[in-house]
Write an enzyme that holds these catalytic residues in place. Structure first.
Site, mmCIF file in Angstrom:
data_model
loop_
_atom_site.group_PDB
_atom_site.id
_atom_site.type_symbol
_atom_site.label_atom_id
_atom_site.label_comp_id
_atom_site.label_asym_id
_atom_site.label_seq_id
_atom_site.Cartn_x
_atom_site.Cartn_y
_atom_site.Cartn_z
ATOM 1 N N HIS A 213 0.969 -1.237 -0.254
ATOM 2 C CA HIS A 213 0.069 0.060 0.051
ATOM 3 C C HIS A 213 0.930 1.287 -0.141
ATOM 4 O O HIS A 213 0.300 2.254 -0.250
ATOM 5 C CB HIS A 213 -1.152 0.027 1.131
ATOM 6 C CG HIS A 213 -2.237 -0.941 0.758
ATOM 7 N ND1 HIS A 213 -3.170 -0.517 0.213
ATOM 8 C CD2 HIS A 213 -2.458 -2.446 1.155
ATOM 9 C CE1 HIS A 213 -4.045 -1.647 -0.078
ATOM 10 N NE2 HIS A 213 -3.719 -2.521 0.741
ATOM 11 N N HIS A 238 -4.712 -9.146 -3.834
ATOM 12 C CA HIS A 238 -5.764 -9.483 -2.765
ATOM 13 C C HIS A 238 -6.337 -10.879 -3.098
ATOM 14 O O HIS A 238 -6.700 -11.610 -2.184
ATOM 15 C CB HIS A 238 -6.565 -8.410 -2.467
ATOM 16 C CG HIS A 238 -6.125 -7.320 -1.899
ATOM 17 N ND1 HIS A 238 -5.535 -6.334 -2.734
ATOM 18 C CD2 HIS A 238 -5.811 -6.923 -0.576
ATOM 19 C CE1 HIS A 238 -4.826 -5.364 -1.665
ATOM 20 N NE2 HIS A 238 -5.093 -5.757 -0.456
ATOM 21 N N GLU A 350 -11.532 -0.143 -4.780
ATOM 22 C CA GLU A 350 -10.832 -0.012 -3.860
ATOM 23 C C GLU A 350 -10.962 1.050 -2.761
ATOM 24 O O GLU A 350 -11.072 0.771 -1.609
ATOM 25 C CB GLU A 350 -9.049 0.277 -4.297
ATOM 26 C CG GLU A 350 -8.291 0.295 -3.118
ATOM 27 C CD GLU A 350 -6.851 0.814 -3.595
ATOM 28 O OE1 GLU A 350 -6.486 1.026 -4.683
ATOM 29 O OE2 GLU A 350 -6.062 0.705 -2.704
ATOM 30 N N HIS A 405 -12.168 -9.226 2.724
ATOM 31 C CA HIS A 405 -11.632 -9.549 1.138
ATOM 32 C C HIS A 405 -12.192 -10.638 0.426
ATOM 33 O O HIS A 405 -11.943 -10.587 -0.907
ATOM 34 C CB HIS A 405 -10.127 -9.638 1.556
ATOM 35 C CG HIS A 405 -9.647 -8.109 1.385
ATOM 36 N ND1 HIS A 405 -9.211 -7.436 0.293
ATOM 37 C CD2 HIS A 405 -9.077 -7.187 2.282
ATOM 38 C CE1 HIS A 405 -8.716 -6.115 0.421
ATOM 39 N NE2 HIS A 405 -8.731 -6.152 1.853
#
Lengths: 684, 684
Positions: A213, A238, A350, A405
């Protein structure tokens, strides 16, 4: 002279110690203009300056520049927690990054950073200076130390710090022995989800996630955010986390994660992080059993958001997926096509600032994190900060990360399922046949991958503010595996290039039944991807597990400013970038004591559809699968996850039916030996 | 020589620093036999001994005694929390106390304490050594320092410790300014219950509660537990806490506390303590909204208990109350009579070892604390410790304390309501008439009590383990009041003695209606009780608020080993005992900005029924109302709470109707000025 740009890195040392306290084991002190001192230290400026100056091995004079207006940046106080998930924090970070990017040379950068350091939030400072160093032309050759050295409290059991303080104060440095962190400090096996703690709390895993990130911020100036295929990589990285987590679950006799699809019902899994925030001088809030997500009303965080908002965004995203088109902020329709659609969708979900219409499609993934992180205090009545799920440095510790997720991934899979299926032509590489696969395991049996516990040490002392100097090591226990080598026999009808793609999945599902291909394809974890040069006839490809395009070596995960590293500017810049990378110790899942039957999938794909025309050199291009390459195109033209990212062609129900001659599957077993090896007692 | 018994007190200094590190600001070091060192320090014994020895101002040689077997005492590890509410912890504490009581002289006590100190849990050690010093004949003249100096983390916002570390390390001692603890650090006023935080989190209040349970342990050897009327005092002290809390609630426009009567329903009030446990290196667990009490299965704590058990105990206690008789452990029936019944019931409910049948009537009050303290982790799956409600040093911070004690008090009131009502004869004092009451307020108006915020400083440095020496003050803000003087005019027909009893209650209830006496009597808080010598004719009694029999002065609440104190053995022994006492700053409730109408009740009761024949001397008998007198009878023969502890005689509906000539009521107002005064800027 502050001219030596390496002095910038001293600013990462002991983030709460004022800037005039000598920094690093070298004990270099910054000599600052009087007006740089904070109000607390102005009255005692001369006194402390002479006291600490005399302790220093070297004094670094700091330029006097016109003092920047920190304005809104100071809204985040020094004892709060900072997170990239909250838009207000993102905005504040953007301002500070711009200040750091805007000064004309390194001397001035040092000056402004020195000025800012004792005023702004220490964690925010670390993030912004890291991003600036990474993106300024004149500092790309600097190597930012791993965040674990500045903020070990985000990675290590809080109990350790009491012990570390005792050792640093009382025990002579040479007599110190590493402080052991128990493997099971957050819960017991009575909590079923705790079986996965070794994965969720792996230090390297959480460092990877932080670093990912960091190199793929969702909000910063466009040149920083708009990296090649970043939306798609958000999806894929992910997706692979989920595949790997579910794989680990099967190793532990647990079923795959349940998506967090009902946002109104109580969340049954609790998580007690047992971490302290040394910046906030508070324990991280726990998430207890059966809490419900509630509407957010937290004015200090700029958060006024209902669960209904999240649901609206979800519904609009589903509408976009089903119609394969989005409406951008000007009202124009953009098609979500076969190849680039996933990239747009990734940015939208996102969400990053690349979202075609952030106003309309909202900020689903980030805000999911935020809603979950404030589940214990949604209206700030209790003055509580966010839980670990709200900070990308700690989020992967909490089981709810994976439920959230799993939901996000399912949404991407809905889109992927509606894309054209790969034809045999898109899969096959005519003339190329994979004829055999063998995995040689160091000190083990062929085709029997082996895992075990290993201990490693990391020095905390650079993050132990206001404590005596000298190394204080903690010893943590993590999964490890014996190193192994793929031996792949390939027949080619002529000399050619190809891309070798290696995946692994469990052979059976939770019921111990064979998989349907449509399910198993989500379970394949990427182990490696590399270019092969085939000669005509029989080829034997040898490839070592440590060369994986997914992982970075242990030393890089934990790298310190003192570690030796590649020489030269360009290599170093990539080195920083490549702090991103799956930790080598988690390359393969844990397996089971009796040996988990798995399927190793190898494919040599057609270079004509793979190849990106660019030069890739240097030591640090070895974890591009999940992280990409700095300032380059993603080095594989295929959709990420290929060939498992789409529904199979008609008639394919099993993996075997899916195979074309350029693919092959080898049964392997994954055996876990429940033994703990000391550091250096390495057999990997 | 370890012979100087004052050296014992050095063992309370910096509880986690090993015993060989010089202690106290005087820097005296214990020189210990090699086998006293813990395993951690045995290898470096010579080295550290010479290093720390050379730093010491004085070396204290410690006797070599035969090493005691600590056995089960070590089951509580050094980094756990210790509590008097858990039976297993009580048992362990009993063993250690017995070891400390059993050695033949002070030198050996020092030796065994030095040996135990670095091995047993530091908090347990503090408690047991305190109790031993309090009860050994040869150490009663020692003055145990207040627990806030050893464990400030139980009383002070965790944020302070990060700041304190910075100050201790960087700021020269003379330039340090006190670290301010914000008044509202645990919550905001959005949380209605937070309005009472100034009361619940008052440091003096929590020190009082700790001290009360220290001098009235529920489990220890019989000579320690079996103090005069301790069961009744348990009832009365907690009844007064409830009266005072409800009074404070009315001051804050809140209704009286709801009893925690339904043990199955979710508890709506949350509490986030924001304290760290420095012993455990963990934040104290929060109690979030809407948690339910669940059955306990915590083997390491020796707790295997169902909510059904608690309910059974409750039902049996109610049966005892309704039948006014209990069945003791031999099957014999004991009557719960008018005067001693409440004492038996108090011991039974708490429960102490004086309970007539612990097996049958159980451990209701203590286990209520325990159930509530583990609400977040009842089966220990998350390896969490108890919340603040589970430790008598911190329990009063949590709103649930008052809901639980409201339930407990209600149970006692059920019993009291069935007792014979006081007749006029039992209330009146023929020949004595209270003719007038006036309250003179320093710097204020007559009959207008005044409160405000005041700041005070306390030095944390004795509890800041492993940190540089030198005072580090924190500044906290607490309620305070202008000091005041009662002027009471009494007419007597002849010279005689009497007991003057002063109480205060709000004049109106939550609806702003006048009270029914049966409700108001629970609201009366005791302000003072003292003997008066009346002469024939008109008497004017003057009495200052600071002389209250309820409170101890600020200096005693926070007393440090360095504070000056009464001279001589006997006085000192009582001084220790009297660490127990309501904090003077909370003598009267907060009131309201507009002035809360209250009723001040004064009674001169008949000495014939009050008097206890015993000598009471010394400086430290000034807070007996809630704490009793050490080694003496409770100095008032009446039922505690008299005259408000029973239902009124028939026909009495209001306070006015209740009065006999020896009683009088004066309207007073209670005004709060929302202004904060700095330390020493005292107007109280």
């Amino acid at each position: 002279m502050s001219g030596d740009k390496k002095n910038l890195l001293l600013l990462f040392d002991r983030p709460k110690e004022p800037v005039f306290v000598p920094k690093g084991n070298e004990r270099k002190a910054f000599v600052v203009p009087a007006e740089y001192l904070t109000d607390k230290y102005k009255p005692v400026g001369t006194q402390v300056a002479s006291r600490f100056g005399s302790e220093a091995s070297e004094q670094i004079a700091v330029n006097k520049i016109s003092i920047p207006d920190l304005g809104e940046i100071l809204d985040l106080t020094r004892d709060e927690n900072f997170t990239l998930f909250i838009p207000k924090h993102q905005r504040i970070a953007g301002r500070l990054i711009n200040i750091f990017l805007g000064v004309r040379n390194v001397e001035d950068l040092i000056a402004v950073a020195v000025y800012a350091r004792d005023r702004v939030n220490p964690y925010l400072f670390n993030y912004c200076l890291s991003v600036a160093i990474l993106h300024r032309a004149d500092t790309q050759d600097l190597d930012v130390p791993s965040i674990i050295h500045s903020f070990p409290d985000k990675y290590v059991d809080s109990k350790v710090f009491g012990q570390a303080l005792e050792d640093a104060t009382v025990v002579p440095e040479n007599d110190r022995t590493p402080i052991e962190i128990p493997k099971d400090f957050t819960a017991s096996d009575l909590e079923e989800e705790h079986r996965l703690a070794y994965f969720r709390e792996d230090i390297g895993l959480n460092l990877h996630h932080w670093h990912w990130h960091l190199v793929y911020p969702s909000n910063a100036e466009l040149s920083v955010v708009n990296k090649n295929r970043r939306g798609e990589l958000f999806y894929y990285m992910h997706q692979q986390i989920m595949a790997r987590y579910n794989f680990e679950r099967l190793c532990n006799k647990m079923k795959r994660v349940e998506r967090l699809i009902d946002w109104d019902e109580p969340i049954k899994e609790a998580y007690f992080p047992k971490l302290d925030s040394l910046v906030a001088s508070r324990g991280w809030p726990a998430r207890v059993e059966n809490q419900r997500i509630r509407n957010l009303r937290r004015e200090t965080d700029g958060l006024k958001l209902d669960l209904d908002d999240l649901k609206r965004w979800r519904d609009r995203i589903f509408a976009a997926i089903n119609s394969k088109s989005v409406t951008d902020s000007t009202g124009k329709t953009i098609e979500l096509n076969e190849n680039e659609g996933i990239d747009i969708l990734g940015n939208m979900v996102e969400a990053s600032i690349l979202s075609p219409n952030g106003e309309f499609y909202g900020n689903l993934h980030n805000m999911g994190h935020v809603f979950l992180s404030f589940i214990h205090d949604p209206d700030h009545r209790h003055l509580e900060s966010f839980g670990v799920i709200g900070d990308s440095a700690t989020a992967m510790r909490d089981p709810i990360f994976y439920r959230w997720h799993s939901y996000i991934d399912d949404l991407f899979q809905k889109f992927k399922s509606a894309l054209p299926k790969y034809t045999v032509n898109q899969l096959n590489y005519p003339g190329v046949t994979v004829e055999g696969i063998e995995v040689g395991v160091q000190g083990g049996k062929t085709n029997n991958l082996q895992t075990f516990w290993q201990q490693s040490d990391v020095d905390l002392s650079r993050g132990m503010d206001f404590q005596p100097r000298g190394a204080v090591f903690v010893r943590f226990t993590h999964l490890q595996h014996r190193s192994f080598t793929y031996k792949i026999d390939v027949q080619s009808d002529l000399a050619r290039e190809g891309t070798c793609r290696i995946f692994l999945a469990p052979k059976f599902d939770e019921r111990n039944d064979e998989w349907l291909f449509t399910d198993q394809k989500h379970m394949f974890i990427e182990l490696d991807k590399f270019k092969v040069n085939l000669k005509e006839g029989k080829n034997t490809i040898m490839r070592n597990s440590s060369d994986s395009s997914v992982t970075i070596p242990f030393e890089r995960t934990y790298r310190d400013v003192d570690t030796s590293r590649p020489e030269g500017g360009d290599a170093l810049a990539r080195f920083n970038f490549c702090g991103c990378g799956w930790p080598d110790n988690l390359l393969i899942p844990k397996g089971t004591p009796e040996g988990l039957p798995c399927q190793l999938f190898v494919m040599i794909s057609n270079i004509a559809d793979d190849k990106i025309d660019q030069e890739v050199t240097g030591e640090c291009n070895d974890s591009y699968s999940y992280c990409g390459l700095k300032d380059k195109l993603y080095p594989d033209r295929r959709s990420m996850g290929y060939p498992f990212d789409r529904l199979p062609r008609d008639g394919v129900d099993t993996l075997q039916q899916f195979l074309t001659p350029n693919m092959r599957v080898q049964d392997v077993t994954l055996t876990f030996e429940n033994k703990t090896f000391k550091p250096k007692e390495v057999i990997s």
